[in-house]
Design an enzyme around this catalytic site. Structure first.
Site, PDB file in Angstrom:
ATOM      1  N   GLU A 169       0.885  -1.173   0.017  1.00 41.53           N
ATOM      2  CA  GLU A 169       0.114  -0.037  -0.113  1.00 41.53           C
ATOM      3  C   GLU A 169       0.873   1.147  -0.027  1.00 41.53           C
ATOM      4  OE1 GLU A 169      -2.801   0.255   3.158  1.00 41.53           O
ATOM      5  OE2 GLU A 169      -3.753   2.135   2.424  1.00 41.53           O
TER       6      GLU A 169
ATOM      7  N   CYS B 117      -6.659   0.782   2.779  1.00 46.57           N
ATOM      8  CA  CYS B 117      -7.513   1.749   2.790  1.00 46.57           C
ATOM      9  C   CYS B 117      -7.482   2.941   1.681  1.00 46.57           C
ATOM     10  CB  CYS B 117      -7.353   2.515   4.127  1.00 46.57           C
ATOM     11  SG  CYS B 117      -8.012   1.575   5.598  1.00 46.57           S
TER      12      CYS B 117
ATOM     13  N   ASN C 135     -12.091  -3.154   0.035  1.00 43.36           N
ATOM     14  CA  ASN C 135     -10.859  -3.399   1.037  1.00 43.36           C
ATOM     15  C   ASN C 135     -11.654  -3.773   2.302  1.00 43.36           C
ATOM     16  OD1 ASN C 135      -8.221  -3.633   2.544  1.00 43.36           O
ATOM     17  ND2 ASN C 135      -8.900  -1.558   3.357  1.00 43.36           N
ATOM     18  N   GLU C 136     -11.779  -2.988   3.364  1.00 43.36           N
ATOM     19  CA  GLU C 136     -12.118  -3.594   4.622  1.00 43.36           C
ATOM     20  C   GLU C 136     -13.627  -3.142   4.807  1.00 43.36           C
ATOM     21  OE1 GLU C 136      -9.694  -1.737   7.585  1.00 43.36           O
ATOM     22  OE2 GLU C 136      -8.285  -3.519   7.764  1.00 43.36           O
TER      23      GLU C 136
HETATM   24  O1  AHR Z   1      -2.172  -1.727   6.449  1.00 43.20           O
HETATM   25  C1  AHR Z   1      -2.602  -0.482   7.120  1.00 43.20           C
HETATM   26  C2  AHR Z   1      -4.117  -0.517   7.241  1.00 43.20           C
HETATM   27  O2  AHR Z   1      -4.857  -1.317   8.068  1.00 43.20           O
HETATM   28  C3  AHR Z   1      -4.710  -0.646   5.598  1.00 43.20           C
HETATM   29  O3  AHR Z   1      -4.492   0.430   4.904  1.00 43.20           O
HETATM   30  C4  AHR Z   1      -6.037  -1.123   6.061  1.00 43.20           C
HETATM   31  O4  AHR Z   1      -6.713  -1.752   5.323  1.00 43.20           O
HETATM   32  C5  AHR Z   1      -6.237  -1.597   7.526  1.00 43.20           C
HETATM   33  O5  AHR Z   1      -6.996  -1.236   8.421  1.00 43.20           O
END
Ligand code: AHR
Length: 661
Positions: A50, A246, A379-380
């Site tokens: 990321e 994120c 993603n999350e």
């Molecule tokens: O790895 C850091 C962050 O942690 C990522 O962006 C997210 O997916 C998670 O909350």
């Protein structure tokens, strides 16, 4: 060494580690080599990338100029005026008659009196790291506005303004022209600056300024930092997940990650603010100068995967912004463009050159398909809003691309109500995703207490992708965290029939510009080091067998506090013809073990034993001491099917034992 936030909190945590006190009884580890079990997926150990902690701009991307396009919110951020004695002039920011449609802002340098030189300087990402004798390519677009043709002086200087390298560029054209030259520094300097100077009055425009080392990874022009890619390649990851995290979601929908803006000529990739610019500003970890230039874009990600032999795993926005931020959601009847982005991405990766997006890939220099097999939707994300959208994506993707495996999110926690809701929802689906992405950032004790997490998972459910995990303590990346992760990984490997993908997160962090800890690899402008967690990941990845073998640990196998004294998993590697036994000892006592492989031949052989250990759970690696924790290997002769080995306190041990299949 990464700053310690609270030693007291750390030692409180340490006290929870499973300590034993009595002299340990020997125990027996029996490997049933004649009963091969489930296949271990080649994707079991992968990597998560990321653009956080300056992982892309200022990190993996080898570009050394910050805000070279003058597109930051403050267009002059990163730049300064050089006004030597007697010089008079100014810098104005303009957007009319732009060179680039998507990034129109450029600078005009107006010089009335040159004195001993007038111009611009760029500070780079916390300085510009340059190495003595290395070739660096400077390039920029220029346009002469007023006055005669001129020669510009391009320099690299150290923090005391001592010139490290100098070159000249002739500026003659009144239309935008890309000019370039080379700079070869006479000394190594982590905090150099770039200077662009004129000594003639008049005016000129400048745009898309770039300084890159020539020796990028695979010597590519818009290349990546070779030392960082090498460490990633050395992990031999089975897959690479990108672009996050994120960052896929964005704080708002307009600021979400849009892959189509990240391909094509780099100067036309529309710059956006990086969500980590402001995310942790309230914790003192904001970075006002953090933007995404997308020099590392989707083409480069696919190319990187190919280079390092990792399966690409892109994650696409599912029509939702981060639910911790705005939580904006696209109405279901307006989701079509988002789904189209996913369909087009598959075409960009795999389509023939006669297709629209396959043609774009070919134009960027890669006619052959990239072989995309798996795609993550969101993603999350969590809750009903996510699954309504997931199902729309799934229906459209299944109809057009049944060959693509889909990854659905189980949300941000590994056992909260969002997580339970997600799994229930997924199990009830008629058309389930093939893989479910679980995330877990927790204390080391959580990882030690959850080594059996997957033992009871429903074997008829989709496979598990532990897509982001790391053990967190106030002091990041200690041996304590890595050891707890190793114990947990033993549990994941033992359940390789259901867990098919895993990735530590995040991957990279710039030591002078991070937002998040812990991270797998720390770097600065010139240096890089592997954390103990990196060694654990690498040891699992390099010592992945093809099939599981049952392991029985017998006699007094619990420590005084009820935790197992050892965690173990075994597998068989076809190609090398070896049994691979992995053992974690998370106690403070060296534990003698009798390792027995009933039925193994008595022909004398030599086994390899790889050990990563430290008596000091707070030990870390650092730039100054990068090998405080690193694995060492020994070779031992074996003559009988059973032998003794003492597993050191606080250790991760791998035995590779040659054995006929
Ligand atoms: O790895 C850091 C962050 O942690 C990522 O962006 C997210 O997916 C998670 O909350």
């Amino acid at each position: 060494m990464i700053p310690s936030l609270s030693r007291a909190a750390f030692f409180a945590c340490l006290a929870l580690a499973p300590l034993a006190s009595a002299a340990p009884q020997p125990l027996t580890i029996e490997i049933q080599a004649d009963r091969p079990g489930a296949a271990i997926a080649p994707t079991l150990y992968g990597a998560f990338f990321e653009d956080i902690n300056f992982g892309a701009d200022g990190g993996l991307s080898a570009e050394l100029v910050k805000n070279g396009s003058f597109e930051f919110t403050d267009p002059i951020m990163g730049w300064g005026k050089i006004e030597s004695a007697g010089a008079v002039g100014g810098i104005s920011i303009r957007t009319n008659e732009p060179r680039y449609r998507n990034n129109p802002t450029h600078a005009r340098i107006i010089v009335r009196q040159t004195g001993e030189g007038f111009g611009l300087r760029n500070e780079g990402y916390r300085g510009i790291g340059v190495k003595q004798g290395e070739r660096h390519r400077f390039s920029a677009d220029f346009r002469l506005v007023d006055g005669p043709p001129r020669t510009l002086r391009i320099e690299l200087v150290d923090p005391k303004n001592q010139v490290l390298a100098t070159a000249k560029i002739d500026l003659t054209s009144k239309t935008w022209t890309r000019l370039e030259t080379e700079l070869i520094p006479t000394a190594t300097e982590p905090k150099a600056q770039l200077r662009i100077l004129t000594d003639q009055p008049g005016a000129f425009d400048i745009e898309a300024v770039s300084l890159m080392p020539v020796s990028t990874w695979k010597i590519r022009r818009n290349g990546l930092r070779a030392d960082l890619v090498q460490l990633l390649a050395d992990l031999k990851p089975g897959f690479l997940r990108f672009p996050g995290g994120c960052i896929v979601e964005g704080r708002t929908l307009p600021s979400r990650y849009q892959w189509k803006n990240t391909i094509g000529p780099v100067e036309e990739r529309k710059l956006t603010i990086n969500r980590w610019n402001v995310e942790f500003a309230n914790r003192g970890r904001g970075a006002a100068d953090y933007f995404q230039s997308f020099r590392l874009g989707f083409f480069e990600y696919f190319e990187l995967c190919e280079d390092i032999g990792a399966e690409p795993l892109p994650i696409i926005n599912c029509g939702m912004a981060c639910q911790y931020n705005s939580g904006e959601c696209v109405p279901l009847d307006e989701l079509a463009p988002y789904i189209q982005d996913a369909l087009d991405l598959i075409e960009f990766a795999n389509g023939p050159v006669t297709s629209e997006w396959g043609r774009r890939r070919a134009e960027m220099g890669h006619a052959a398909p990239f072989g995309l097999k798996t795609l993550g939707i969101g993603n999350e994300q969590w809750g009903p809003l996510y699954f309504e959208r997931y199902e729309k994506f799934s229906a459209a993707l299944r109809a057009r691309h049944p060959e693509i495996r889909l990854v659905a999110s189980a949300g941000p926690g590994a056992e909260n109500e969002h997580f339970k809701f997600a799994w229930e929802k997924i199990r009830a689906m008629r058309d389930r995703p093939e893989i479910v992405d679980e995330h877990c950032y927790a204390k080391p004790e959580w990882f030690l207490n959850n080594t059996r997490r997957y033992d009871d998972y429903d074997r008829t459910s989709p496979k598990v992708f532990m897509g982001e995990y790391a053990a967190r303590t106030d002091t990041p990346n200690t041996w304590e965290t890595a050891l707890a992760e190793a114990a947990f990984m033993i549990g994941m490997e033992r359940n390789a029939d259901i867990v098919t993908m895993t990735a530590y997160a995040p991957l990279f962090a710039h030591a002078d510009a991070w937002q998040w800890t812990p991270n797998l690899i720390w770097f600065d402008n010139l240096r890089v080091y592997r954390t103990p967690n990196y060694h654990v990941q690498q040891l699992f990845s390099l010592n992945r067998g093809d099939n599981l073998l049952p392991v029985k640990i017998t006699s007094a196998s619990l420590a005084e506090n009820g935790q197992p004294r050892l965690y173990a998993t075994a597998s068989y590697a076809q190609q090398s013809g070896e049994i691979i036994l992995k053992i974690v000892n998370a106690t403070n006592l060296a534990t003698p073990a009798t390792i027995s492989i009933p039925g193994r031949s008595t022909t004398p052989i030599e086994a390899r034993i790889i050990t990563l250990s430290s008596a000091d759970l707070s030990a870390q690696n650092s730039f100054e001491a990068p090998n405080t924790l690193s694995p060492h290997e020994q070779r031992v002769p074996l003559t009988s099917p059973s032998f003794s080995h003492t597993i050191p306190a606080f250790s991760f041990v791998i035995l590779r034992i040659p054995a006929a299949p």
